[in-house]
Design a protein around this motif. Structure first.
Motif, PDB file in Angstrom:
ATOM      1  N   LEU A 721       0.831  -1.212   0.000  1.00 25.88           N
ATOM      2  CA  LEU A 721       0.000   0.000   0.000  1.00 25.88           C
ATOM      3  C   LEU A 721       0.859   1.252   0.000  1.00 25.88           C
ATOM      4  CD1 LEU A 721      -2.828  -1.004   2.501  1.00 25.88           C
ATOM      5  CD2 LEU A 721      -3.102  -0.535   0.076  1.00 25.88           C
ATOM      6  N   GLN A 722       1.942   1.220   0.733  1.00 23.99           N
ATOM      7  CA  GLN A 722       2.835   2.381   0.753  1.00 23.99           C
ATOM      8  C   GLN A 722       3.436   2.631  -0.625  1.00 23.99           C
ATOM      9  OE1 GLN A 722       5.381   1.078   4.012  1.00 23.99           O
ATOM     10  NE2 GLN A 722       4.532   2.676   5.348  1.00 23.99           N
ATOM     11  N   ARG A 723       3.857   1.570  -1.302  1.00 20.98           N
ATOM     12  CA  ARG A 723       4.412   1.725  -2.641  1.00 20.98           C
ATOM     13  C   ARG A 723       3.360   2.235  -3.627  1.00 20.98           C
ATOM     14  NH1 ARG A 723       6.460  -4.175  -3.376  1.00 20.98           N
ATOM     15  NH2 ARG A 723       6.429  -3.568  -5.591  1.00 20.98           N
ATOM     16  N   ALA A 724       2.141   1.708  -3.541  1.00 22.65           N
ATOM     17  CA  ALA A 724       1.075   2.144  -4.428  1.00 22.65           C
ATOM     18  C   ALA A 724       0.730   3.610  -4.196  1.00 22.65           C
ATOM     19  CB  ALA A 724      -0.158   1.275  -4.223  1.00 22.65           C
ATOM     20  N   ALA A 725       0.650   3.986  -2.928  1.00 21.09           N
ATOM     21  CA  ALA A 725       0.342   5.386  -2.604  1.00 21.09           C
ATOM     22  C   ALA A 725       1.424   6.312  -3.135  1.00 21.09           C
ATOM     23  CB  ALA A 725       0.190   5.539  -1.094  1.00 21.09           C
ATOM     24  N   ARG A 726       2.666   5.884  -3.015  1.00 20.52           N
ATOM     25  CA  ARG A 726       3.787   6.706  -3.500  1.00 20.52           C
ATOM     26  C   ARG A 726       3.696   6.905  -5.014  1.00 20.52           C
ATOM     27  NH1 ARG A 726       7.262   4.471  -0.525  1.00 20.52           N
ATOM     28  NH2 ARG A 726       7.896   2.807  -1.970  1.00 20.52           N
ATOM     29  N   GLU A 727       3.358   5.850  -5.761  1.00 19.31           N
ATOM     30  CA  GLU A 727       3.232   5.952  -7.207  1.00 19.31           C
ATOM     31  C   GLU A 727       2.082   6.861  -7.614  1.00 19.31           C
ATOM     32  OE1 GLU A 727       5.230   4.758  -9.578  1.00 19.31           O
ATOM     33  OE2 GLU A 727       6.548   4.073  -7.967  1.00 19.31           O
ATOM     34  N   LEU A 728       1.024   6.849  -6.817  1.00 22.37           N
ATOM     35  CA  LEU A 728      -0.150   7.659  -7.127  1.00 22.37           C
ATOM     36  C   LEU A 728      -0.059   9.070  -6.564  1.00 22.37           C
ATOM     37  CD1 LEU A 728      -2.858   4.913  -6.561  1.00 22.37           C
ATOM     38  CD2 LEU A 728      -2.283   5.979  -8.744  1.00 22.37           C
ATOM     39  N   GLY A 729       1.000   9.337  -5.797  1.00 23.41           N
ATOM     40  CA  GLY A 729       1.261  10.701  -5.367  1.00 23.41           C
ATOM     41  C   GLY A 729       0.660  11.116  -4.049  1.00 23.41           C
ATOM     42  N   PHE A 730       0.453  10.184  -3.102  1.00 21.50           N
ATOM     43  CA  PHE A 730      -0.025  10.578  -1.778  1.00 21.50           C
ATOM     44  C   PHE A 730       0.515   9.607  -0.747  1.00 21.50           C
ATOM     45  CE2 PHE A 730      -3.180   7.690  -3.498  1.00 21.50           C
ATOM     46  CZ  PHE A 730      -3.442   6.842  -2.444  1.00 21.50           C
ATOM     47  N   ALA A 731       0.307   9.934   0.535  1.00 20.17           N
ATOM     48  CA  ALA A 731       0.780   9.083   1.632  1.00 20.17           C
ATOM     49  C   ALA A 731      -0.412   8.421   2.314  1.00 20.17           C
ATOM     50  CB  ALA A 731       1.564   9.919   2.638  1.00 20.17           C
ATOM     51  N   LEU A 732      -0.162   7.281   2.962  1.00 14.58           N
ATOM     52  CA  LEU A 732      -1.228   6.582   3.675  1.00 14.58           C
ATOM     53  C   LEU A 732      -1.670   7.361   4.901  1.00 14.58           C
ATOM     54  CD1 LEU A 732      -0.060   2.840   3.652  1.00 14.58           C
ATOM     55  CD2 LEU A 732      -1.698   3.947   2.127  1.00 14.58           C
ATOM     56  N   ASP A 733      -2.948   7.281   5.197  1.00 22.68           N
ATOM     57  CA  ASP A 733      -3.501   7.924   6.383  1.00 22.68           C
ATOM     58  C   ASP A 733      -3.191   7.057   7.605  1.00 22.68           C
ATOM     59  OD1 ASP A 733      -4.973   9.128   8.359  1.00 22.68           O
ATOM     60  OD2 ASP A 733      -6.820   9.289   7.178  1.00 22.68           O
ATOM     61  N   GLU A 734      -2.462   7.633   8.569  1.00 26.28           N
ATOM     62  CA  GLU A 734      -2.078   6.867   9.760  1.00 26.28           C
ATOM     63  C   GLU A 734      -3.283   6.498  10.622  1.00 26.28           C
ATOM     64  OE1 GLU A 734       0.928   8.873  11.919  1.00 26.28           O
ATOM     65  OE2 GLU A 734       2.419   8.773  10.302  1.00 26.28           O
ATOM     66  N   LYS A 735      -4.392   7.253  10.495  1.00 26.61           N
ATOM     67  CA  LYS A 735      -5.585   6.914  11.266  1.00 26.61           C
ATOM     68  C   LYS A 735      -6.227   5.616  10.750  1.00 26.61           C
ATOM     69  CE  LYS A 735      -6.764  11.687  12.525  1.00 26.61           C
ATOM     70  NZ  LYS A 735      -7.789  12.757  12.410  1.00 26.61           N
ATOM     71  N   GLU A 736      -6.140   5.410   9.429  1.00 25.44           N
ATOM     72  CA  GLU A 736      -6.691   4.183   8.856  1.00 25.44           C
ATOM     73  C   GLU A 736      -5.801   2.980   9.124  1.00 25.44           C
ATOM     74  OE1 GLU A 736      -9.102   4.328   5.029  1.00 25.44           O
ATOM     75  OE2 GLU A 736      -7.638   5.920   4.692  1.00 25.44           O
ATOM     76  N   PHE A 737      -4.495   3.238   9.237  1.00 22.32           N
ATOM     77  CA  PHE A 737      -3.538   2.154   9.445  1.00 22.32           C
ATOM     78  C   PHE A 737      -2.647   2.507  10.638  1.00 22.32           C
ATOM     79  CE2 PHE A 737      -4.566   2.387   4.918  1.00 22.32           C
ATOM     80  CZ  PHE A 737      -5.056   1.105   4.702  1.00 22.32           C
ATOM     81  N   PRO A 738      -3.191   2.382  11.865  1.00 24.67           N
ATOM     82  CA  PRO A 738      -2.429   2.749  13.069  1.00 24.67           C
ATOM     83  C   PRO A 738      -1.147   1.925  13.204  1.00 24.67           C
ATOM     84  CG  PRO A 738      -4.750   2.364  13.567  1.00 24.67           C
ATOM     85  CD  PRO A 738      -4.518   1.876  12.182  1.00 24.67           C
ATOM     86  N   ALA A 739      -0.100   2.576  13.654  1.00 28.91           N
ATOM     87  CA  ALA A 739       1.209   1.922  13.753  1.00 28.91           C
ATOM     88  C   ALA A 739       1.168   0.708  14.676  1.00 28.91           C
ATOM     89  CB  ALA A 739       2.254   2.930  14.238  1.00 28.91           C
TER      90      ALA A 739
END
Length: 887
Positions: A721-739
């Motif tokens: 998901l991180q790689r896909a978001a990077r290719e599409l030009g945005f970052a993952l929402d930390e609220k949706e994916f808590p550490a």
């Protein structure tokens, strides 16, 4: 013969029978009237049958084939609006008044309403001529239409001269089709033979499975071959006897599955009897239990005088109309003509006609040596058995109350016709709704549960049952329902037939909103003539539904199609992968977990997560490995257009090699920095792509990229998901994916289940790593839901870890104290296994705030295992010291 020709062959056989009836003079042979010919065909090929009949009998330029007409009648609201328009009554006033009316209200009901409603009374006083004019118009035909299934073929000659349909009755042309000016019932009356070309969805499913089997395994099976040559397959009967009945026609409900397991069928006759006996009335009189005892040899069957030959195959139980007719002929001395009158009395539910035959039967039986008391007993059995063999139906003009069906609310008759008549669907601009019905069924309605509350339930099927006598039940609150005399309704004293209801005493359940019901007293029951009627079948275990008027009534009977059921069971036994592939394609979301659970237990077929390089819009199966790949359209928010675009790109440019490769190629016209860019074939493609970032997110969460990325653990999807978001030009929402959760296996499994409906959570691992394990130690043993279902574990205390999918609070009155109390039912899910947990009032009241927020959460619960007669399996029941933990 190939499978695609089966229905045509059946039609030829049917029509040859029709010719024999006409040529040999069936009526002169002693029968009271020509019989109807009812033939079931695959629902998606019914139009072909109609076209075939026209090709077969419209020869030499003669027109002999046409459809029966139907007529809608003028009801109170429509008549009043039309007449008021002529008398120039203001539209606003007419609309206001008619909104108060019940559209099924008759002339008498209008004045009864005027007596208690001041505004209606004022309207009647102000416009007496309008009221007088509508009296003669009410009930008159308003609009002509085409019968949903009735086809008539007229003889090729009359009085020795060539003839066409126009020589027998008036015909009109409607929507390009020839239609009679008479309805189907009138066509019968003038002596023409009517054939109902009925549609059964199950035949389409079976044809699809057989088509896959023939293509994949090089076979040449047909439905005829299976139902004629394969009826002695021991494995098929063993599969049914072990309770693996999911998606087997007529046998999938929990109650009939238990009956099948008790009977342990070993021949087709057992399946026929099971289908015939498993009906409300036979259950009420204990016929099912009797059959099981006779079948097992626990009790010797008792045969009435002169009935052995007719009932020997059913251990003395009178089950079929053919048995009644045989007994009447051989014991009662009825000739063929009188025997046919008995058939008509039973089939048409004519109590007066049945009564007129009683004395003749008793006299004939005594003359043949039967004691009078036993002759009386046999006739009583015929009357009783005949009563429960009748079709219990509802008027096609009624509506089903559903949670959502858009602006247009079709009647039951319209729902059936949309599904089975493509020409009608096209003419009414509802082709999209027909496609929806074919794909997903008739949808969801409401049923009455054991706690007298309304719960959502699936409409299994709607079947046309011809024209029958109808009765209108009117309640004191003005609500009405139109049904046959033998149709049953839930009342304050149990299920009661229409003809057994007592006005002023019996009460029916009516919808009071928000899932609640209340009782309304029956005010009157009146005969309203003959109309088209339909069977409505709801899913088990709640066999009831709510009409558009808010009245709760019982599920109609399910027709006995034992051979069709056997065909499905045989395919399931011998070609399970093909069977489950089609079953999943036709199933709704709620049916899939049970199908998947059964599949794992009784076959080698397996469901696997979707694969971006293999999956299609429908379920795709690799028959070399027996793996069924999850459908891409089952992924949340991923529609058909999105899938078609992805598959088209896959076919154009070959398999996708990585998540980046997928994004580059799918978005090549939007992300022009990539080497995959080329000129679009369509200018709109440069700016319009039916795939967006949310689709990519859900594809990744569903496991579509696991194989091409070599994913070994579900936690690795975070990196995708991180790689896909990077290719599409945005970052993952930390609220949706808590550490704190991204390293948890169950978090990603739950994400997969939430987005696609498929996934596997390691609940034992969650339990072992939880703080609850130490608190539970020594108080209960961990069991999976499947282990809880094991009958040997009844009485044990179990600790379970599962996801709560549904919660339902239920109120009841304590019989000892009279106090009003509440308890809660939880539906727990472990991957493909579902189980009910009951939190009783003492425990529920102590944890109410916590329990109401549990839906969608993973919980750990300790509870006792107890068998439920209602559910037909083990359930979990809380006790005072039960423990509940939320993960």
């Amino acid at each position: 013969m190939k499978i695609e020709n089966v229905t045509i062959k059946k039609t030829r056989q049917t029509m040859s029978v029709r010719d024999a009836y006409v040529d040999k003079g069936l009526v002169e042979g002693g029968h009271s009237a020509l019989p109807d010919i009812d033939s079931d065909f695959a629902s998606d090929r019914r139009q072909e049958i109609k076209e075939y009949l026209e090709q077969r009998y419209n020869v030499g330029g003669a027109q002999r084939v046409f459809s029966a007409g139907t007529f809608s009648s003028l009801k109170l609201k429509a008549v009043l609006k039309d007449v008021a328009r002529v008398h120039r009554v203001p539209h606003s006033l007419v609309n206001y008044i008619t909104a108060i009316f019940d559209d099924n209200m008759d002339w008498t009901g209008l004045f009864k309403l005027a007596a208690v409603n001041r505004k209606v009374n004022r309207f009647v006083q102000d416009y007496p001529q309008v009221i007088e004019d509508i009296r003669t118009l009410m009930g008159q035909p308003r609009a002509a239409s085409i019968h949903a299934s009735a086809i008539i073929v007229t003889p090729d000659n009359r009085d020795g001269r060539p003839a066409e349909c126009f020589d027998f009755l008036p015909i009109r042309k409607m929507d390009g089709l020839l239609v009679s000016e008479f309805d189907g019932y009138s066509v019968d009356e003038i002596g023409l033979l009517k054939e109902d070309v009925l549609a059964t969805k199950e035949l389409s499913k079976l044809s699809a499975v057989i088509g896959i089997v023939n293509r994949t395994y090089g076979k040449q099976y047909t439905i005829e071959h299976i139902t004629q040559k394969e009826l002695t397959d021991e494995k098929t009967y063993r599969l049914l006897a072990e309770g693996y009945t999911q998606n087997v026609f007529q046998f999938a409900s929990r109650g009939i599955t238990r009956f099948i397991m008790d009977v342990r069928p070993d021949r087709i006759e057992d399946l026929i009897v099971i289908n015939a006996l498993y009906r409300p009335a036979t259950l009420d009189v204990g016929a099912t239990e009797d059959y099981v005892r006779y079948k097992r040899g626990e009790v010797a069957p008792v045969y009435n005088f002169g009935t052995y030959d007719a009932t020997k195959n059913t251990y003395g139980l009178q089950v079929y109309q053919e048995q009644f007719m045989s007994i009447a002929h051989t014991l009662g001395g009825f000739d063929l003509g009188k025997t046919d009158i008995l058939r008509k009395a039973i089939g048409k539910k004519k109590a007066d006609l049945m009564a007129s035959l009683k004395d003749d039967f008793i006299a004939g039986a005594i003359a043949n040596g039967c004691p009078e008391y036993e002759a009386q007993e046999i006739w009583h059995k015929i009357e009783t058995a005949g009563g429960y063999s009748f079709n219990r139906c509802i008027s096609g003009k009624e509506k089903i109350h559903r949670p959502s069906c858009g602006r247009w609310h079709p009647t039951i008759g319209e729902m059936y016709r949309l599904m089975n008549d493509p020409a009608y669907a096209k003419a009414t601009n509802h082709t999209h709704l027909r496609n929806k019905y074919l794909r997903n069924g008739f949808g969801i309605a409401f049923s009455l549960n054991e706690d007298e509350r309304l719960v959502k339930n699936r409409i299994v099927d709607i079947r046309y049952e011809g024209v029958k006598s109808l009765y209108r039940i009117t309640l004191e609150d003005g609500k009405t329902i139109e049904v046959t005399a033998n149709h049953k309704h839930p009342t304050q004293r149990g299920k009661v037939r229409t003809d057994e209801l007592v006005a002023g005493r019996d009460q029916l359940f009516v919808n009071n909103g928000y899932g609640n019901t209340e009782l309304a007293t029956v005010k009157s029951i009146e005969y309203i003539g003959e109309q088209e009627v339909y069977d409505v079948e709801m899913a088990a275990p709640y066999h009831s539904f709510v009409t558009g008027n808010g009245v709760v009534t019982c599920n109609s009977h399910a027709a006995a199609y034992a051979l069709t059921a056997y065909c499905g069971a045989w395919l399931k036994t011998n070609y399970p992968t093909a069977f489950y592939t089609v079953a999943l394609q036709w199933a709704d979301d709620k049916e899939i977990p049970a199908l998947m659970a059964e599949m794992e237990e009784c076959s080698r077929a397996r469901i696997v997560p979707p694969d971006i390089n293999l999956s299609q819009a429908e379920f795709f199966t690799d028959y070399t490995t027996d793996e069924i790949y999850w459908s891409l359209t089952r992924i949340k928010m991923v529609g058909v257009k999105t899938v078609e675009y992805i598959v088209r790109e896959r076919e154009r440019g070959g398999k996708f090699t990585s998540v980046e490769n997928f994004i580059h190629r799918i978005f090549r016209y939007k992300l022009k920095k990539y080497a995959y860019w080329d000129d679009p074939d369509n200018a709109d493609e440069a700016v319009k792509v039916p795939v967006n970032a949310r689709h990519v997110r859900h594809l990744a969460l569903s496991g579509c990229f696991d194989k091409i990325e070599g994913v070994k653990a579900v936690t690795e999807r975070h990196g995708l998901l991180q790689r896909a978001a990077r290719e599409l030009g945005f970052a993952l929402d930390e609220k949706e994916f808590p550490a704190e959760l991204t390293a948890k296996h169950y978090f990603w499994s739950m994400q997969q289940i939430a987005t696609s409906g498929i996934g596997s959570i390691d609940y034992r691992r969650i339990y072992d790593n939880s703080e609850a394990k130490a608190a539970i130690k020594g108080k209960a043993a961990y069991l999976s839901l499947r282990e809880v279902m094991d009958p040997d574990n009844e009485g044990r205390r179990a600790a379970v870890c599962a996801t709560v999918t549904e919660t339902a609070e239920i109120g009841y009155t304590d019989k000892t104290t009279g106090e009003r109390k509440k308890f809660c039912k939880l539906t727990l899910q472990q991957n493909n296994d579902l189980l009910e947990a009951v939190l009783w009032s003492d425990f529920y009241e102590a944890h109410r705030a916590e329990v109401t927020a549990l839906k969608g959460r993973v919980v750990i619960l300790t509870a006792g295992i107890k068998y439920s007669d209602f559910s037909g399996c083990n359930t979990l029941n809380s006790y005072k010291t039960s423990l509940l933990f939320t993960v």
